[in-house]
Scaffold this motif. Structure first.
Motif, PDB file in Angstrom:
ATOM      1  N   PHE A 416     -17.156  40.486 -24.611  1.00  0.00           N
ATOM      2  CA  PHE A 416     -16.554  41.830 -24.638  1.00  0.00           C
ATOM      3  C   PHE A 416     -17.623  42.905 -24.491  1.00  0.00           C
ATOM      4  CE2 PHE A 416     -13.170  39.429 -26.897  1.00  0.00           C
ATOM      5  CZ  PHE A 416     -12.223  39.592 -25.901  1.00  0.00           C
ATOM      6  N   ASN A 417     -18.767  42.659 -25.056  1.00  0.00           N
ATOM      7  CA  ASN A 417     -19.852  43.620 -24.940  1.00  0.00           C
ATOM      8  C   ASN A 417     -20.257  43.788 -23.468  1.00  0.00           C
ATOM      9  OD1 ASN A 417     -21.759  45.387 -26.072  1.00  0.00           O
ATOM     10  ND2 ASN A 417     -23.341  43.826 -25.761  1.00  0.00           N
ATOM     11  N   ALA A 418     -20.301  42.665 -22.738  1.00  0.00           N
ATOM     12  CA  ALA A 418     -20.673  42.741 -21.316  1.00  0.00           C
ATOM     13  C   ALA A 418     -19.652  43.549 -20.520  1.00  0.00           C
ATOM     14  CB  ALA A 418     -20.784  41.329 -20.748  1.00  0.00           C
ATOM     15  N   LEU A 419     -18.423  43.598 -21.039  1.00  0.00           N
ATOM     16  CA  LEU A 419     -17.345  44.238 -20.274  1.00  0.00           C
ATOM     17  C   LEU A 419     -16.962  45.605 -20.821  1.00  0.00           C
ATOM     18  CD1 LEU A 419     -15.090  41.136 -19.610  1.00  0.00           C
ATOM     19  CD2 LEU A 419     -16.707  42.271 -18.086  1.00  0.00           C
ATOM     20  N   ARG A 420     -17.808  46.153 -21.691  1.00  0.00           N
ATOM     21  CA  ARG A 420     -17.382  47.371 -22.398  1.00  0.00           C
ATOM     22  C   ARG A 420     -17.072  48.523 -21.460  1.00  0.00           C
ATOM     23  NH1 ARG A 420     -22.546  46.274 -22.873  1.00  0.00           N
ATOM     24  NH2 ARG A 420     -24.063  47.861 -22.322  1.00  0.00           N
ATOM     25  N   GLU A 421     -17.676  48.532 -20.263  1.00  0.00           N
ATOM     26  CA  GLU A 421     -17.426  49.676 -19.371  1.00  0.00           C
ATOM     27  C   GLU A 421     -16.333  49.403 -18.349  1.00  0.00           C
ATOM     28  OE1 GLU A 421     -21.342  50.678 -17.995  1.00  0.00           O
ATOM     29  OE2 GLU A 421     -21.858  51.235 -20.070  1.00  0.00           O
ATOM     30  N   HIS A 422     -15.655  48.275 -18.497  1.00  0.00           N
ATOM     31  CA  HIS A 422     -14.623  47.942 -17.498  1.00  0.00           C
ATOM     32  C   HIS A 422     -13.233  48.016 -18.107  1.00  0.00           C
ATOM     33  CE1 HIS A 422     -17.500  46.614 -14.433  1.00  0.00           C
ATOM     34  NE2 HIS A 422     -18.243  46.311 -15.485  1.00  0.00           N
ATOM     35  N   ASN A 423     -12.284  48.344 -17.224  1.00  0.00           N
ATOM     36  CA  ASN A 423     -10.905  48.460 -17.676  1.00  0.00           C
ATOM     37  C   ASN A 423     -10.226  47.088 -17.591  1.00  0.00           C
ATOM     38  OD1 ASN A 423      -8.332  49.313 -18.215  1.00  0.00           O
ATOM     39  ND2 ASN A 423      -7.988  50.118 -16.140  1.00  0.00           N
ATOM     40  N   LEU A 424      -9.873  46.524 -18.729  1.00  0.00           N
ATOM     41  CA  LEU A 424      -9.243  45.198 -18.753  1.00  0.00           C
ATOM     42  C   LEU A 424      -7.747  45.377 -18.988  1.00  0.00           C
ATOM     43  CD1 LEU A 424     -11.868  43.527 -21.137  1.00  0.00           C
ATOM     44  CD2 LEU A 424     -11.945  43.664 -18.631  1.00  0.00           C
ATOM     45  N   VAL A 440      -8.034  42.061 -14.224  1.00  0.00           N
ATOM     46  CA  VAL A 440      -8.735  43.312 -13.896  1.00  0.00           C
ATOM     47  C   VAL A 440      -8.256  43.810 -12.539  1.00  0.00           C
ATOM     48  CG1 VAL A 440     -10.780  42.567 -15.190  1.00  0.00           C
ATOM     49  CG2 VAL A 440     -10.684  42.161 -12.726  1.00  0.00           C
ATOM     50  N   ASN A 441      -8.498  45.103 -12.257  1.00  0.00           N
ATOM     51  CA  ASN A 441      -8.141  45.623 -10.946  1.00  0.00           C
ATOM     52  C   ASN A 441      -8.956  44.899  -9.884  1.00  0.00           C
ATOM     53  OD1 ASN A 441      -6.308  47.529 -11.860  1.00  0.00           O
ATOM     54  ND2 ASN A 441      -7.955  48.969 -12.330  1.00  0.00           N
ATOM     55  N   ALA A 442      -8.267  44.535  -8.789  1.00  0.00           N
ATOM     56  CA  ALA A 442      -8.953  43.765  -7.739  1.00  0.00           C
ATOM     57  C   ALA A 442     -10.215  44.495  -7.270  1.00  0.00           C
ATOM     58  CB  ALA A 442      -8.006  43.526  -6.578  1.00  0.00           C
ATOM     59  N   SER A 443     -10.144  45.856  -7.219  1.00  0.00           N
ATOM     60  CA  SER A 443     -11.292  46.612  -6.700  1.00  0.00           C
ATOM     61  C   SER A 443     -12.490  46.542  -7.653  1.00  0.00           C
ATOM     62  CB  SER A 443     -10.884  48.068  -6.487  1.00  0.00           C
ATOM     63  OG  SER A 443     -10.393  48.581  -7.715  1.00  0.00           O
ATOM     64  N   ASP A 444     -12.262  46.150  -8.898  1.00  0.00           N
ATOM     65  CA  ASP A 444     -13.340  46.117  -9.889  1.00  0.00           C
ATOM     66  C   ASP A 444     -13.833  44.691 -10.172  1.00  0.00           C
ATOM     67  OD1 ASP A 444     -15.048  47.393 -11.724  1.00  0.00           O
ATOM     68  OD2 ASP A 444     -13.662  47.041 -13.397  1.00  0.00           O
ATOM     69  N   SER A 445     -13.157  43.681  -9.569  1.00  0.00           N
ATOM     70  CA  SER A 445     -13.431  42.317 -10.040  1.00  0.00           C
ATOM     71  C   SER A 445     -14.829  41.827  -9.678  1.00  0.00           C
ATOM     72  CB  SER A 445     -12.349  41.342  -9.593  1.00  0.00           C
ATOM     73  OG  SER A 445     -12.507  40.983  -8.259  1.00  0.00           O
ATOM     74  N   ASP A 446     -15.364  42.243  -8.523  1.00  0.00           N
ATOM     75  CA  ASP A 446     -16.752  41.883  -8.189  1.00  0.00           C
ATOM     76  C   ASP A 446     -17.687  42.369  -9.296  1.00  0.00           C
ATOM     77  OD1 ASP A 446     -16.267  40.674  -5.784  1.00  0.00           O
ATOM     78  OD2 ASP A 446     -17.601  41.989  -4.622  1.00  0.00           O
ATOM     79  N   ASN A 447     -17.476  43.627  -9.703  1.00  0.00           N
ATOM     80  CA  ASN A 447     -18.360  44.211 -10.723  1.00  0.00           C
ATOM     81  C   ASN A 447     -18.193  43.541 -12.077  1.00  0.00           C
ATOM     82  OD1 ASN A 447     -19.480  45.989  -8.923  1.00  0.00           O
ATOM     83  ND2 ASN A 447     -17.906  47.559  -9.276  1.00  0.00           N
ATOM     84  N   VAL A 448     -16.964  43.159 -12.394  1.00  0.00           N
ATOM     85  CA  VAL A 448     -16.724  42.461 -13.665  1.00  0.00           C
ATOM     86  C   VAL A 448     -17.472  41.125 -13.667  1.00  0.00           C
ATOM     87  CG1 VAL A 448     -14.954  41.271 -15.024  1.00  0.00           C
ATOM     88  CG2 VAL A 448     -14.521  43.589 -14.173  1.00  0.00           C
TER      89      VAL A 448
END
Ligand code: ADP
Ligand code: ASP
Ligand code: MG
Length: 459
Positions: A416-424, A440-448
């Motif tokens: 969860f810490n690694a993902l704190r800046e992403h919208n889940l 996650v949003n498809a547009s964000d999944s690479d970054n996640v």
């Protein structure tokens, strides 16, 4: 003195080798595969995919409305891929008549008036890629000094008649392999087709995209193989898809459970069902690169030397989130049963579920060319008869695969810490201790995936 091949064959050490589309893309690639096969005397059954690109072209012919000229152009592209291989053979006449027969079937099916509407014809045309590549690869093996034959998988790989996503009949496959494949492989290396089968009436069926991994696992199971090798375009199973991040690295070992989770949750290197037969018969599975066989690869086995908390990250694209809502749900215990009944009657499978007092959200796989897992208008209108329905598209499912993920303190908080800046949009602990998934949003999944990889594997 060289011994006759049959005498060298030791049935107690059988290996089944599978080569994917890029591994049999052209004559040069096929030569690498021939060396791999002939290097290991235990390899008596070889399963091949269609040459890279061919199945996609066949899918176009089966699914897309086209003019006669457009159809001919696609047919010509397929023929060219095959002819390039044929013309590189030392003895093309050994396979040319058979290849021409397959070309005739291709043209006939491509121009068939009902091709866009009949699932049986779609499977018949889709089967041609594997039938052509296996024909040619057997000849490449012969050219390299092996003794090989082309074996029609439809004689043993019996399925139901769910065209496009046929279900293998395990007991029948075992009986047919005993009767037909065992004796044949004592005489020569059998080169057969992945992905295709036949129903009890003999109609050609297919197992779904990427199904060659599954075919080879089923044959390994039926033949009681000790090992099953998957030769592909990567040097093993990686910490994540190396196409997402260059920091991904190959794994030396994986447990059956971890590999099965990775396959289910989108690691394309293994078809989702690949591990099922291997687990049933405790067959060790190897994954390596046919281009760089000396680099080694990943061994997948029941027990591993290490069971790390974090093993890999996978991604599955094309997810939809369906939310069903009704104030009545508060008082109606049968409501959920009705909802899942409708979903099941359309052969859809649900991955993640979250509930509140009056709403339930679930995710469903919704890939473009799939036969089964596609939410359609019919499903939605049946659901709308009993509740409000909201469908949201454009999601990917990202999964962290590992061990003891639920039980030990700190394991999930690091994620969860690694993902704190992403919208889940949804978070779900798996029903076993091997995974945690995020929608996650498809547009964000690479970054996640990159963020997780950095924090879990690169520090
Ligand atoms: P084949 O045609 O040999 O069956 P696929 O294209 O189906 O090959 O599978 C290999 C591809 O799987 C790789 O090129 C890679 O991009 C993708 N892939 C996805 N996840 C992983 C992973 N965890 N490890 C290795 N490859 C992966
Ligand atoms: N040729 C089939 C596909 O492209 C099966 C496979 O390659 O595994 O889906
Ligand atoms: Mg594949």
């Amino acid at each position: 003195m060289t011994q006759p091949v049959a005498a060298q064959f030791d049935a107690s050490a059988l290996n089944v080798a599978k080569f994917g589309g890029t591994s049999v893309a052209d004559f040069t690639a096929m030569q690498n595969c021939a060396k791999i096969v002939l290097n290991n005397p235990a390899t008596r059954v070889v399963v091949v995919s269609a040459a890279a690109g061919v199945t996609n072209l066949l899918v176009e012919l089966a699914h897309k409305a086209m003019t006669r000229d457009e159809i001919n152009a696609v047919v010509d592209k397929i023929k060219q891929i095959e002819l390039n291989i044929l013309h590189a053979l030392a003895n093309p006449s050994a396979v040319e008549p058979k290849l021409n027969e397959l070309f005739e079937q291709l043209e006939e099916l491509a121009h068939h008036e009902e091709i866009l509407h009949r699932p049986d014809l779609k499977d018949a045309i889709l089967s041609l890629g594997e039938r052509m590549s296996s024909l040619m690869f057997a000849e490449v093996l012969n050219q390299h000094g092996g003794k090989a034959e082309n074996f029609d998988a439809r004689n043993v790989l019996v399925t139901d008649n769910t065209f496009g996503e046929a279900v293998p009949q395990i007991a029948t496959i075992a009986a047919r392999c005993d009767k037909l494949l065992q004796p044949a492989m004592a005489q020569a290396i059998q080169v057969t087709q992945g992905f295709i089968g036949a129903d009890e009436q003999g109609n050609t069926t297919t197992l779904g995209r990427g199904g060659s991994d599954y075919t080879a696992a089923l044959l390994a199971e039926a033949l009681n193989a000790q090992t099953y090798e998957i030769w592909t375009d990567v040097t093993g199973v990686y910490t994540t898809d190396p196409r997402i991040t260059a920091a991904a690295r190959p794994l030396a070992e994986l447990s059956f459970e971890e590999a099965a989770e990775m396959a289910t949750f989108g690691a394309k290197v293994l078809h989702p069902a690949t591990m099922v037969p291997a687990v049933r018969k405790n067959i060790r599975v190897f994954v390596g690169s046919s281009k760089e066989p000396d680099k080694g690869g990943t061994w997948i086995a029941r027990d591993c030397a290490h069971e790390p908390h974090y093993r890999a990250i996978t991604r599955r694209k094309d997810q939809v989130m369906v939310t069903v809502k009704t104030p009545k749900m508060l008082y109606a215990p049968g409501f959920l049963q009705q909802v899942f009944g409708i979903i099941a009657s359309h052969n859809l499978s649900v991955d993640l579920v979250t509930t509140s007092e009056i709403a339930v959200s679930m995710t469903i796989d919704n890939p473009p060319n799939s036969v089964r897992s596609k939410i359609n208008q019919e499903t939605l209108s049946e659901l709308r008869e009993i509740c409000e329905v909201k469908v949201e598209e454009g999601f990917d499912l990202v999964t962290v695969v590992g061990n003891n993920m639920h039980s030990e303190a700190g394991v999930s908080s690091r994620i969860f810490n690694a993902l704190r800046e992403h919208n889940l949009r949804m978070i779900c602990y798996g029903a076993n201790p091997h995974n945690i998934s995020f929608l996650v949003n498809a547009s964000d999944s690479d970054n996640v995936v990159k963020a997780l990889h950095r924090d879990l594997f690169e520090s």
